[in-house]
Design an enzyme around this catalytic site. Sequence first.
Site, short mmCIF file in Angstrom:
data_model
loop_
_atom_site.label_atom_id
_atom_site.label_comp_id
_atom_site.label_asym_id
_atom_site.label_seq_id
_atom_site.Cartn_x
_atom_site.Cartn_y
_atom_site.Cartn_z
N TRP A 274 0.70 -1.33 0.04
CA TRP A 274 -0.09 0.03 0.13
C TRP A 274 0.91 1.31 0.13
O TRP A 274 0.28 2.29 0.10
CB TRP A 274 -0.98 0.09 1.32
CG TRP A 274 -1.77 -1.36 1.44
CD1 TRP A 274 -2.98 -1.37 0.97
CD2 TRP A 274 -1.60 -2.42 2.07
NE1 TRP A 274 -3.52 -2.77 1.17
CE2 TRP A 274 -2.53 -3.48 1.91
CE3 TRP A 274 -0.52 -2.99 2.85
CZ2 TRP A 274 -2.39 -4.58 2.24
CZ3 TRP A 274 -0.32 -4.11 3.24
CH2 TRP A 274 -1.33 -5.20 3.02
N ASP A 275 2.35 1.04 0.03
CA ASP A 275 3.09 2.19 -0.09
C ASP A 275 3.00 3.06 1.15
O ASP A 275 3.09 4.27 1.42
CB ASP A 275 2.73 3.35 -1.40
CG ASP A 275 3.80 4.34 -1.33
OD1 ASP A 275 4.92 4.15 -1.16
OD2 ASP A 275 3.40 5.39 -1.73
N MET A 276 2.90 2.11 2.36
CA MET A 276 2.76 2.59 3.49
C MET A 276 4.42 2.76 4.37
O MET A 276 4.61 2.40 5.25
CB MET A 276 1.86 1.83 4.48
CG MET A 276 0.49 1.72 4.15
SD MET A 276 -0.04 3.67 4.55
CE MET A 276 -1.85 3.40 3.51
#
Length: 779
Positions: A459-461
């Site tokens: 999630w591109d966290m």
Amino acid sequence: MAIVITSILFILIGLALGGGGLWLVMLGGSVFYAFAGAMFLLTAILLAMRRAAALWAYAALVIVALAWAIWEVGFDWWQLGPRGGLIILLGLWLLTPWIRRPLGFLSPTGISYGANPWPLAIPVVIAITIAGYSMTTDPHRITGTLPTEAVTSPATFGGVVPDEEWHQYGRTLFGQRYSPLDQINVSNVKDLKEVWRYQTGDVKRPEDVGETTYQVTPLKVGDTLYLCTPHNWAIALDAKTGKEKWKYDSNSGMNPNRQHQTCRGVTYYRDTAAAPGSACAERVFLPTSDARLIALDAANGQICTSFAEDGVLHLEKGMQYNPAGYYYSTSPPVAVAGKLIVGGAVNDNYSTKEQSGVIRAYDINTGALIWNWDSGNPDVTTPLPEGQTYTTNSPNSWSVFSVDDGLGMVYIPLGNQVPDQLGMNRSAHVEKYSSSIVALDIATGQVKWVQQFVHHDLWDMDVPAQPVLFDMTKSDGTPVPALVAPTKQGDIYVLDRRTGEAIIPFREIPAPGGAIPEDHTSPTQPISDLTFSPPPLQEKDMWGISLFDQLACRIQFHRYKYEGRYTPPSLVGSIIYPGNFGTFNWGSVAVDPERQIMFGMPTYLAFTSRLVPAADIPPRGQDEKGSEQGLNRNDGAPYGVFMGPFLSPLSIPCQAPPWGYVTGADLRTGKIAYKHRNGTIYDMTPLPLPFKVGVPGIGGPILTRGGVAFLGAAVDNFLRAYDVTNGDHLWQARLPAGGQATPMTYTTSDNKQFVVMVAGGHGSIGTKPGDYVIGYALP
């Protein structure tokens, strides 16, 4: 004629709501819109027939709409308004003589009477009254106060930084964004005035990439401010007057392949072994967007040629692949123990053949490589031999580091491996270090501990924020070296910075499955007991300025895949919430180490993420972006990804406001004391409306011993001051451009306290660009 026009209008509204409403019902959504469409059509027919029953039919719609709206959202004006605004306005129109008179009758004596208004007027008046009441309430507000007494004084601020100065991005190496100054305080901040304004001359250019932003926090050393600009100029200003002392242009050029064009700050260093006043005894290190690090004489801006290669360190060395524009340093390196420790930003989702995310330490005087830590090869930190390369696409750190030189550790917030949304073929090392904070030994680069905040991140966290260090006092009076880690998903992790173990507990909770067949998800994900993570979205959270765009958002909500936080990306498209901008981002939070409290500005903005098979990706140049919006190609991967904010057809968020808050938390108890809306729609609409909706923001806050929190960041162009104890709004100043930077404060030799804010805008959120540096002080 009014009856005819109204009938036609009601038919059009009825068809739109009815058709969309039936679609929504088929998707498993609310039946209200189909009902509303039917009632509009029924009212239109009765109007065309000149029947007074039209008012009764419409009254039924008003009553049902009011009951439905309150059942869904309570007395939240910003959600009630779009549900009922159009219905009530048209109800008032139906009550006018132009409509009621043709629906009435002639008496035996020939007198014309309009239709009885009361069946419709009563529910309309009730609805207006409830709307008025809802404007006085805020169901999202948390009201409370933080402790006012110092738990420990004097506290440990980190490093030797005089109270009146600001030597690091977060003032000290601890990154607290806290100043022990109190000349400006809660009693007098209302009198703050602009006293000087400087324009750098580095303005946004037509050929700039979309993500051109001005995020710098200036440093203040002695009587001088040091800062950089988006196109990598270094500038020194007089701290009293804002007048330019010197300017250096790095000539970093333009490259359309850069994902970001920004500079968050420079690094200051004083060589204690050099003779005072000698050339380059004090230095400023400037990172550039063409992957250089340049050493400048702090006195005059001249290049310090004794450093590295004629004053320039080339950060692309040791990379297996080196596509121009794909790697650069957007954040200032840290200077500690005779070393410059440097990370780098890697373009998200451009290619599988990008540069390494290696962290490197260089001799601060000569530029010689001392150690390198590559998360793809984490155990070998001795300098990379000639002819060898670092691990391609290993997780990188684009944000700001923190340092505890007493413990001998540097704390690195790490991102993910490119491509961010695809987890296939990741190595065990990548799985261990992605989306974590890793503590490295300052002397050797060896790992001391690692704490991960997202498992198998799809999630591109990234961990986006500089960790904040302070010494927490336990209830028995024992001090514990603590680290505060804000995350995109909204959790605040409070760890023992010696070991990485939890001080405020966190736990593993079940996470959604359902990744694409080639991939997998982690069955659990961590969540902290101190969290600002929002509750999962529901259909009733869909929003719009009218029934129509709200209906469109509800339809889209059901068409996307969504099972709550950590719903994996999919081919049909998934809702990612919290979204890619993050609840917290690079602006981090501010911590008062004396009162041991935290001030932050969480943002809530859902995104969508749709995987695109490589065969379906159009030729290069068509609908193609990097970063948070548009098509991310992922060249060499089986899928690209199309992502962006979850917006309505009118390009406003599909989720209901508030989208942005200010909040305070007690770090000793882990409890949130207050949470208030932050920002207005003043610069989001064609009309300058000062409605305090609570808007998204990207940037960071600072705190002072005077009890004041300063921040810009919101998408309206204001610098604001809040009472950190209770979150009350105390003061604001209009900025000439977007304030997506973190402010800072200092005093000058005449004991005058200044607050300085950079206003230059942010490309991806669309705030006004500029080149302003503004100083504020009391009269």
